[in-house]
Design a protein around this motif. Sequence first.
Motif, short mmCIF file in Angstrom:
data_model
loop_
_atom_site.label_atom_id
_atom_site.label_comp_id
_atom_site.label_asym_id
_atom_site.label_seq_id
_atom_site.Cartn_x
_atom_site.Cartn_y
_atom_site.Cartn_z
N SER A 80 1.30 -1.71 4.11
CA SER A 80 0.16 -1.03 4.71
C SER A 80 0.32 0.48 4.62
CB SER A 80 -0.01 -1.45 6.17
OG SER A 80 -0.32 -2.82 6.21
N GLN A 81 1.57 0.91 4.71
CA GLN A 81 1.85 2.34 4.60
C GLN A 81 1.52 2.82 3.18
OE1 GLN A 81 5.94 3.04 5.48
NE2 GLN A 81 5.57 5.09 6.28
N LEU A 82 1.90 2.03 2.19
CA LEU A 82 1.57 2.38 0.81
C LEU A 82 0.06 2.46 0.63
CD1 LEU A 82 4.11 0.17 -1.19
CD2 LEU A 82 4.11 2.66 -1.03
N HIS A 83 -0.62 1.53 1.28
CA HIS A 83 -2.08 1.49 1.15
C HIS A 83 -2.71 2.75 1.74
CE1 HIS A 83 -6.03 -0.20 0.77
NE2 HIS A 83 -6.24 -0.05 2.07
N GLN A 84 -2.19 3.17 2.90
CA GLN A 84 -2.69 4.41 3.51
C GLN A 84 -2.45 5.60 2.58
OE1 GLN A 84 -4.22 4.88 6.48
NE2 GLN A 84 -4.25 2.68 6.80
N LEU A 85 -1.27 5.62 1.98
CA LEU A 85 -0.94 6.72 1.09
C LEU A 85 -1.87 6.73 -0.12
CD1 LEU A 85 2.95 6.62 1.15
CD2 LEU A 85 1.52 8.55 1.86
N ARG A 86 -2.06 5.58 -0.71
CA ARG A 86 -2.91 5.51 -1.91
C ARG A 86 -4.33 5.96 -1.60
NH1 ARG A 86 -3.08 -0.07 -5.07
NH2 ARG A 86 -3.72 -0.78 -3.01
N GLY A 87 -4.74 5.75 -0.35
CA GLY A 87 -6.07 6.18 0.06
C GLY A 87 -6.30 7.69 -0.07
N ARG A 88 -5.23 8.46 -0.27
CA ARG A 88 -5.39 9.92 -0.45
C ARG A 88 -5.92 10.26 -1.83
NH1 ARG A 88 -6.71 10.03 3.14
NH2 ARG A 88 -5.82 8.19 4.02
N VAL A 89 -5.79 9.36 -2.80
CA VAL A 89 -6.36 9.64 -4.12
C VAL A 89 -7.55 8.72 -4.36
CG1 VAL A 89 -4.24 10.58 -5.13
CG2 VAL A 89 -4.69 8.12 -5.26
#
Length: 698
Positions: free
Chosen positions: A575-584
């Motif tokens: 979920s953390q990776l998903h939040q991060l990817r949401g920045r691009v």
Amino acid sequence: MPPARARQPQARIALDTPITYLKGVGPARAEAFRRLGILTAGDLLYHAPHRYEDASTVAPISSLEPGMHATIIGRVVSKGVLPTRKGLRIFQAVVRDHSGLIEAAWPGQPYLDRTIEKGDVLLLSGQVRFFHGRQLLPREMVNLGDEDEGTAQGRVLSVYPATEGLSFKVIRTLLDAHLDTLLAQVKETLPADVLAPARVPPLPEALRMVHRPTSLAEAMSGRARLAYEELLFVQILQRRANALARSMRQGIVFENKRVLTSRLRKSLPWELTHAQTRSLREIVGDMTSPRRMHRLLQGDVGSGKTIVALFAALLAMENGWQAAIMAPTELLAEQHLRTMGRLLAPLGVEPVLLTGSLSAAERKAALAKIGSSEPLLVVGTHALVQESAVFGKLGFVAIDEQHRFGVEQRKALQAKGETPDTLLMTATPIPRSLALTMYGDLDVSVLDERPPGRQPVTTALRPESARQRIMQFVEREVEKGRQAYIVYPLVEESEKVDLKAATVEYESLASGPFANRRLALLHGRIPPEERDETMRAFRDGKTDILVATTVIEVGIDVPNATVMVIEHPERFGLSQLHQLRGRVGRGAEQSYCILLGDVGEEARARLDVFVGTEDGFEIARADLQLRGMGDLFGARQSGEQTFRIADPLRDEALNETARGVAERLLASDPELERAEHAPLRAALQGRYARALELFRVG
Ligand code: ADP
Ligand code: MG
């Protein structure tokens, strides 16, 4: 009471007999049982196996061939730890059954040498390979101790959650000894019409199936009965709590005047998605009712929560009330101010900003407006809940990224008005049934749809050997005028090491591949003002590459950033990776998310889920299954877990049934005071302390 086990071990064991009275349970084991939440013999009965080994499919050792997946039972005839040239230590054991011998190997698990003894009988299942002869690589192991090989065959073995100082063998031996006595005392607690819809066996039968199944299917059916009861109890508690809270929840009755809201809808550059329209309808329903709204708006990153909150705010304003939107950081508050300011300009509405970094004069002006009773929209940080902020007529509050605030801060904002309607927003995607289970007195709206026209983010997992090529790729994107993030993990226990890693890496990037680019470093030790400054510079395109630990702001919108490289991806939760990817992927350009590093097989399987989908719900589901429920529920009350057996995610269908039944049950008997519900109420109150407050003790 002194431990009396020496004197009365053979006394009749009852469900409430302290566990210390059982033969073989001394002070050390009693302490270990206490850690598992087991204080009485009855608790032991509810200590369900966490998995089963199907020993009915055991193969004779002589029949194993390389390439097979097999389950065997055999006695250890020799064992030892072997070092390898690469420094890996391997535990090996040779096991024998009536048909022959095989070597089993556990690379990297030398500690098994301490728990496995020569003469122990092991149940092993795993892959057979060819390595100086046949070798078994066990994926599963159950140490049956000095049991006779023959007795384990042909039955389903229950494997119990153990703890230090308490092996599963001890637990199983105790259960074997007392199961029949205890089962004879168990009575069904659920009325037939409550039990029937779930199609599960009655309690005594279910407990027998769970501990002593004749087949895996039987074990699962027994487990379902226990899970159903837990799910049902939690649903009952929550419905009851909601009903009590609702009756106390008088709020403002707004009128849907369609003045400002209709004008915003007309001037929007795009159409609302169906999910936005539906959520908005639910919100308007709450706000126009006499009941005070308390609703969670849940939607994946980029699903468009802000605009929904804005409509709700306008509804409050056109009724003459003030609206406040609180964000966790200054940067996010500023971003909201700008986007809302732009959308509201045609309506002649200008939002007011209140953050900690306003100048004295700006602050004074903002506070004066807020203190008047004029309808207005205030956007801010936790500065909104400071004492000096006194609202003239606050009727609506929205809290963005709500999980970033403490309960106290959320309450404090609501306390700035008399009974403001409240909207909580979160991007943490939780399946709906789970959200209902987790948050008690809360309604939920879900944005399960993305605004049209979003490009998917190309995601890939790349090995260390590709590092140079990846950095060249980043360089090409920057050359095109794009921006990039390079992210390092930060785990608390190793914070110092991690910070050093990020700092060292930053320096080597800044002097190496990106010597001609503008780089910035961002991590948790940098003071907040400086951090905001760095983020602003990146937002405004003044830096090309942001090297950061995970402190990158949630919700921040830099459409020009098209690449994110994530180092040590195995150390992040999905979920953390998903939040991060949401920045691009926030602009019109194709975006990329690259996970960089050599990861183990297990991590790869996990990361493949992330690479394969951009659906936050799917990712959350996988993440939950992998991590368990623990951290989602936060600190559990000691000794009273919400769920010991059920898993609302895995048991979603059962949970739905429980929901329907709980609803029906409480509709017909809100206080559970009818005689036929007495056993149910007693069981509920025995299990959950909260039930004592919610229902009168019968
Ligand atoms: P989040 O739910 O992550 O807070 P935002 O509210 O920041 O998402 O919205 C993300 C982006 O999508 C914003 O740029 C917003 O203007 C845009 N947006 C929101 N709703 C729609 C829509 N219905 N159609 C097109 N774009 C939309
Ligand atoms: Mg947002």
